[in-house]
Design a protein around this motif. Structure first.
Motif, PDB file in Angstrom:
ATOM      1  N   HIS A   1       0.936  -1.154  -0.019  1.00 40.93           N
ATOM      2  CA  HIS A   1      -0.146  -0.010   0.114  1.00 40.93           C
ATOM      3  C   HIS A   1       0.940   1.136   0.070  1.00 40.93           C
ATOM      4  O   HIS A   1       1.804   1.387   0.536  1.00 40.93           O
ATOM      5  CB  HIS A   1      -1.077  -0.039   1.319  1.00 40.93           C
ATOM      6  N   PHE A   2       0.248   2.328  -0.654  1.00 39.11           N
ATOM      7  CA  PHE A   2       0.874   3.716  -0.617  1.00 39.11           C
ATOM      8  C   PHE A   2       0.401   4.293   0.354  1.00 39.11           C
ATOM      9  O   PHE A   2      -0.677   4.686   0.673  1.00 39.11           O
ATOM     10  CB  PHE A   2       0.817   4.108  -2.021  1.00 39.11           C
ATOM     11  N   TRP A   3       1.428   5.291   1.059  1.00 39.73           N
ATOM     12  CA  TRP A   3       1.018   6.460   1.950  1.00 39.73           C
ATOM     13  C   TRP A   3       1.640   7.652   1.620  1.00 39.73           C
ATOM     14  O   TRP A   3       2.750   7.758   1.346  1.00 39.73           O
ATOM     15  CB  TRP A   3       1.485   5.744   3.148  1.00 39.73           C
ATOM     16  N   TYR A   4       0.780   8.842   1.536  1.00 38.24           N
ATOM     17  CA  TYR A   4       1.084  10.091   1.263  1.00 38.24           C
ATOM     18  C   TYR A   4       0.825  10.710   2.617  1.00 38.24           C
ATOM     19  O   TYR A   4      -0.096  10.907   3.126  1.00 38.24           O
ATOM     20  CB  TYR A   4       0.361  10.419   0.141  1.00 38.24           C
ATOM     21  N   ILE A   5       1.803  11.406   3.340  1.00 33.82           N
ATOM     22  CA  ILE A   5       1.682  12.209   4.444  1.00 33.82           C
ATOM     23  C   ILE A   5       2.140  13.710   4.234  1.00 33.82           C
ATOM     24  O   ILE A   5       2.957  14.106   3.775  1.00 33.82           O
ATOM     25  CB  ILE A   5       2.677  11.532   5.674  1.00 33.82           C
ATOM     26  N   HIS A   6       1.215  14.566   4.453  1.00 32.65           N
ATOM     27  CA  HIS A   6       1.375  15.797   4.208  1.00 32.65           C
ATOM     28  C   HIS A   6       1.152  16.797   5.440  1.00 32.65           C
ATOM     29  O   HIS A   6       0.403  16.521   6.348  1.00 32.65           O
ATOM     30  CB  HIS A   6       0.079  16.311   3.179  1.00 32.65           C
ATOM     31  N   ASN A   7       2.161  17.423   5.536  1.00 33.53           N
ATOM     32  CA  ASN A   7       2.156  18.381   6.645  1.00 33.53           C
ATOM     33  C   ASN A   7       1.999  20.103   6.532  1.00 33.53           C
ATOM     34  O   ASN A   7       2.962  20.720   5.893  1.00 33.53           O
ATOM     35  CB  ASN A   7       3.580  18.632   7.633  1.00 33.53           C
ATOM     36  N   PRO A   8       0.754  20.301   6.498  1.00 42.49           N
ATOM     37  CA  PRO A   8       0.265  21.676   6.371  1.00 42.49           C
ATOM     38  C   PRO A   8       0.401  22.578   7.301  1.00 42.49           C
ATOM     39  O   PRO A   8      -0.293  22.543   8.212  1.00 42.49           O
ATOM     40  CB  PRO A   8      -1.271  21.275   5.723  1.00 42.49           C
ATOM     41  N   GLU A   9       1.576  23.261   7.313  1.00 44.89           N
ATOM     42  CA  GLU A   9       1.840  24.142   8.608  1.00 44.89           C
ATOM     43  C   GLU A   9       0.758  25.091   8.995  1.00 44.89           C
ATOM     44  O   GLU A   9       0.490  25.534  10.147  1.00 44.89           O
ATOM     45  CB  GLU A   9       3.175  24.854   8.530  1.00 44.89           C
ATOM     46  N   HIS A  10      -0.197  25.533   7.933  1.00 47.31           N
ATOM     47  CA  HIS A  10      -1.302  26.237   8.499  1.00 47.31           C
ATOM     48  C   HIS A  10      -2.311  25.888   9.426  1.00 47.31           C
ATOM     49  O   HIS A  10      -3.014  26.387  10.015  1.00 47.31           O
ATOM     50  CB  HIS A  10      -2.080  26.845   7.207  1.00 47.31           C
ATOM     51  N   LEU A  11      -2.180  24.341   9.599  1.00 50.97           N
ATOM     52  CA  LEU A  11      -3.202  23.793  10.429  1.00 50.97           C
ATOM     53  C   LEU A  11      -2.583  23.805  12.057  1.00 50.97           C
ATOM     54  O   LEU A  11      -3.364  23.427  12.784  1.00 50.97           O
ATOM     55  CB  LEU A  11      -3.482  22.343  10.168  1.00 50.97           C
ATOM     56  N   GLY A  12      -1.337  24.004  12.066  1.00 50.49           N
ATOM     57  CA  GLY A  12      -0.563  24.195  13.354  1.00 50.49           C
ATOM     58  C   GLY A  12       0.511  23.183  13.280  1.00 50.49           C
ATOM     59  O   GLY A  12       0.746  22.301  12.436  1.00 50.49           O
ATOM     60  N   THR A  13       1.394  23.668  14.115  1.00 47.56           N
ATOM     61  CA  THR A  13       2.685  23.002  14.069  1.00 47.56           C
ATOM     62  C   THR A  13       2.515  21.437  14.219  1.00 47.56           C
ATOM     63  O   THR A  13       1.774  21.104  15.296  1.00 47.56           O
ATOM     64  CB  THR A  13       3.528  23.509  15.130  1.00 47.56           C
ATOM     65  N   GLY A  14       3.065  20.517  13.550  1.00 47.80           N
ATOM     66  CA  GLY A  14       2.951  19.277  13.811  1.00 47.80           C
ATOM     67  C   GLY A  14       1.787  18.515  13.394  1.00 47.80           C
ATOM     68  O   GLY A  14       1.325  17.323  13.692  1.00 47.80           O
ATOM     69  N   ALA A  15       0.834  19.141  12.585  1.00 45.38           N
ATOM     70  CA  ALA A  15      -0.573  18.380  12.178  1.00 45.38           C
ATOM     71  C   ALA A  15      -0.014  17.595  10.982  1.00 45.38           C
ATOM     72  O   ALA A  15       0.210  18.372   9.900  1.00 45.38           O
ATOM     73  CB  ALA A  15      -1.430  19.458  12.215  1.00 45.38           C
ATOM     74  N   CYS A  16      -0.303  16.470  10.864  1.00 43.67           N
ATOM     75  CA  CYS A  16      -0.228  15.811   9.551  1.00 43.67           C
ATOM     76  C   CYS A  16      -1.505  15.180   8.977  1.00 43.67           C
ATOM     77  O   CYS A  16      -2.314  14.539   9.975  1.00 43.67           O
ATOM     78  CB  CYS A  16       1.042  14.721   9.912  1.00 43.67           C
ATOM     79  N   VAL A  17      -1.835  15.043   7.571  1.00 43.24           N
ATOM     80  CA  VAL A  17      -2.703  14.633   7.294  1.00 43.24           C
ATOM     81  C   VAL A  17      -2.271  13.132   6.512  1.00 43.24           C
ATOM     82  O   VAL A  17      -1.134  13.377   5.577  1.00 43.24           O
ATOM     83  CB  VAL A  17      -3.558  15.522   6.093  1.00 43.24           C
ATOM     84  N   ILE A  18      -3.050  12.170   6.559  1.00 42.24           N
ATOM     85  CA  ILE A  18      -2.433  10.870   6.061  1.00 42.24           C
ATOM     86  C   ILE A  18      -3.482  10.462   4.964  1.00 42.24           C
ATOM     87  O   ILE A  18      -4.619  10.392   5.300  1.00 42.24           O
ATOM     88  CB  ILE A  18      -2.433   9.749   7.278  1.00 42.24           C
ATOM     89  N   PHE A  19      -2.793  10.113   3.847  1.00 45.30           N
ATOM     90  CA  PHE A  19      -3.575   9.625   2.512  1.00 45.30           C
ATOM     91  C   PHE A  19      -3.023   8.375   2.469  1.00 45.30           C
ATOM     92  O   PHE A  19      -1.889   7.909   2.695  1.00 45.30           O
ATOM     93  CB  PHE A  19      -3.517  10.596   1.522  1.00 45.30           C
ATOM     94  N   HIS A  20      -3.875   7.288   1.790  1.00 44.35           N
ATOM     95  CA  HIS A  20      -3.871   6.074   1.463  1.00 44.35           C
ATOM     96  C   HIS A  20      -4.418   5.601   0.505  1.00 44.35           C
ATOM     97  O   HIS A  20      -5.132   6.066  -0.116  1.00 44.35           O
ATOM     98  CB  HIS A  20      -4.348   5.326   2.825  1.00 44.35           C
ATOM     99  N   LYS A  21      -3.444   4.462  -0.563  1.00 42.16           N
ATOM    100  CA  LYS A  21      -4.154   3.870  -1.565  1.00 42.16           C
ATOM    101  C   LYS A  21      -3.599   2.367  -1.473  1.00 42.16           C
ATOM    102  O   LYS A  21      -2.506   2.297  -1.220  1.00 42.16           O
ATOM    103  CB  LYS A  21      -3.934   4.688  -2.963  1.00 42.16           C
TER     104      LYS A  21
END
Length: 89
Positions: free
Chosen positions: A34-54
């Motif tokens: 499986h593939f995992w894409y982890i994005h760190n959009p700093e505008h959400l706050g320091t250390g907030a990561c969004v995890i996507f999966h396929k």
């Protein structure tokens, strides 16, 4: 933003590293493929990561969840792999 220490903690015996950049990390689990894409959009706050999966390279990503940091995201991915390999119901 991911720093060199964050990127360095990725277990290369567990993951194929597809991309490792300041705000984005893409890995493939060697256990499930499986593939995992982890994005760190700093505008959400320091250390907030969004995890996507396929499941396959040709599939689109879907939102899997969020994590406080890259370390927690990796733990979540490994838990998901255990779930998949133990006979997902």
């Amino acid at each position: 933003m991911f720093n060199e220490r964050d990127i360095g903690m990725l277990d290369r015996s567990y993951f194929n590293i597809v991309l490792a950049a300041d705000y984005d990390v893409t890995v493939q689990s060697k256990n499930t493929g499986h593939f995992w894409y982890i994005h760190n959009p700093e505008h959400l706050g320091t250390g907030a990561c969004v995890i996507f999966h396929k499941h396959r390279a040709s599939h689109p990503y879907h939102l899997h969840g969020r994590a406080r940091n890259l370390h927690q995201a990796v733990r979540n991915i490994k838990k998901h792999d255990v779930f998949q390999m133990n006979g997902r119901r």
